[in-house]
Enzyme design. Structure first.
Site: not given
Ligand code: PLP
Length: 478
Positions: A64, A66, A241, A270, A273, A279
């Protein structure tokens, strides 16, 4: 990594997985086999490198983290800091951005982070300012109510879905369509191209807080300098984007007016692609929005995925190598060869061609819906996806288009000659497929008729086309 090392790594990993749940190991192996055999023309997919894939399967998944580098809400994040800082550094260098936030788990998440950052920066709300200044205890119920009212209903102007925009740019199935009062700009019905005068007119009338550029299915470059001028003329924040074409920006195919980074206030993408990473998503911005962007987790994101950030660092390092520019240029050369091959055989293409990585075929010219065409191509070993065309009479489910893209096949090494052969295979299938009828004999938008012998023959030719270009040649699963 030597070829032998790649084989050993993937084989050993599968052996370990097989020891617990063999069906998962089998599915992973079957996925590689399927990908090796199919002519993959999905414009949003690619093949990540073995190093990128392997960077994801490890102990980072357990952490974790954060917060941001050096400011975590959990102890023991020193190694996560290392990979997050590396990924951000590679992203900043690659794209020439002053700030990079590499935590978003996907493109949708990256857009949510950007929306939050813009709202927090732009919306005039005394209650929000208090909340930002961490004076939360000073806020009354009425303040919170005012804050919710002021953040909602802000205006967004984005590209319409049927012209190639994305769901997250203010459309109903996505939360952006519910949060924002949205209008869209389309394309010129005669040319299929963005008409910047019309965008300017729409911006003048609507006065959006956010002007969004970027697309999933527009086969042309966008002039981001002009779009920024339009945003400035109405005081809008300009967001791009670049999920689809980030690889073309990274590879310096899109430069000057066509590189979004120098022109936009904030850029999202992203990483999986055309950029060919794991991903995931990413946000780039200048210093003005950096603090708000860095609040992405926990504002709109769950805990960061350190294993994916490690893979982003690897993929971005790969994209900084000189050979990535050659790859990016070949993606576009291949898309143009594919478009030329289709046009020569009589296909109708939206905008009449392409100058990026994708081609949009209007299959109504073959008398088919997108759904019929997609399935007939799939039967023939060609993987594509159906997509709306501008002003599509068949709606978003059946559609009238087929979107094809070249990032994946270019990674495999296919070139112009193979693109022409691919165009021939696509044309053969589409011209030999006819619409079918439903059980009641009425015309169907889904059913189609294709001689299985044609599908089999095209499938064989598609497989032959791939034989000289093995996928992950060094990986032998035995
Ligand atoms: N933005 C654009 C332009 C896209 O094309 C996509 C995905 O297709 C996304 C965002 C969403 O990306 P993800 O599926 O990673 O959430």
């Amino acid at each position: 990594m030597s070829r032998n090392a790649e084989s050993t790594a993937f084989r050993s990993a599968l052996e370990v997985v097989r020891g617990v749940e063999p069906r998962v190991a089998d599915a992973i192996a079957a996925e590689l086999a399927d990908q090796r055999e199919s002519l993959k023309l999905i414009a949003s997919e690619n093949y990540a490198s073995p190093a990128t894939l392997l960077a994801m399967g490890n102990w980072f998944s357990d952490k974790y983290a954060e917060g941001t580098v050096g400011r975590r809400f959990y102890a023991g994040c020193q190694n996560v800091d290392t990979v997050e800082a590396l990924a951000a550094e590679h992203a900043r260098e690659l794209f020439g951005a002053s700030h990079a936030y590499v935590q978003p788990h996907s493109g949708i998440d990256a857009n949510l982070v950007a929306f939050w950052a813009i709202l927090a920066d732009r919306v005039e709300s005394p209650a929000l300012r208090k909340a930002q200044a961490r004076q939360v205890n000073d806020l009354t119920e009425a303040d919170w109510f005012a804050l919710r009212r002021e953040l909602g209903n802000q205006r967004m102007l984005g590209m319409s879905l049927d012209a190639g925009g994305h769901l997250t740019h203010g459309f109903r199935p996505n939360i952006s369509g519910k949060m924002f009062d949205q209008r869209s700009y389309g394309t010129d019905p005669a040319t299929g191209l963005i008409d910047y005068d019309r965008v300017a007119e729409a911006a003048r009338e609507f006065k959006p807080l956010i002007l969004v550029a970027g697309y999933s299915a527009y086969p042309r470059k966008v002039n981001f300098r002009i779009m920024r001028e339009i945003a400035d003329s109405v005081g809008a924040t300009f967001m791009v984007d670049m999920a689809h074409f980030a690889g073309l920006v990274a590879g310096k195919v899109f430069t000057g007016d066509f590189d979004p980074v120098p022109h936009a206030h904030i850029v999202t993408t992203t990483t999986h692609k055309s950029l060919r990473g794991p991903r995931g998503g990413m946000v780039l911005c200048g210093p003005e929005l950096a603090d708000q962007v860095d609040r992405g987790c926990p504002m709109v994101l769950g805990g960061p995925l350190p294993h994916v950030m490690a893979a982003k660092a690897v993929a971005l390092a790969e994209a900084r190598r000189p050979d990535f520019a050659g790859y990016a240029q070949r993606i576009v050369d291949n898309a143009q060869a594919l478009a030329d091959g289709l046009l020569r055989r009589g296909a109708t293409l939206v905008t009449g061609g392409t100058d990026n990585h994708l081609v949009l075929i209007d299959v109504s010219g073959y008398g088919l819906t997108g759904r019929q065409a997609e399935q007939a191509l799939l039967d023939s070993g060609i993987v594509t996806n159906r997509n709306s065309v501008p002003q599509d009479p068949n709606g978003a489910w059946y559609t009238s288009g087929i979107r094809i893209g070249t990032p994946a096949l270019t990674t495999r090494g296919l070139g112009a000659a193979e693109m022409d052969a691919t165009a021939e295979l696509i044309h053969t299938v589409l011209s030999q497929t006819t619409p079918g009828t439903g059980p009641d004999g009425a015309p169907s938008k889904a059913k189609y008729v294709l001689d299985p012998a044609v599908a089999e023959s095209v499938g064989k030719q598609a497989a032959d086309l791939l034989t000289p270009f093995p996928l992950y040649p060094a990986v032998d699963l035995g």
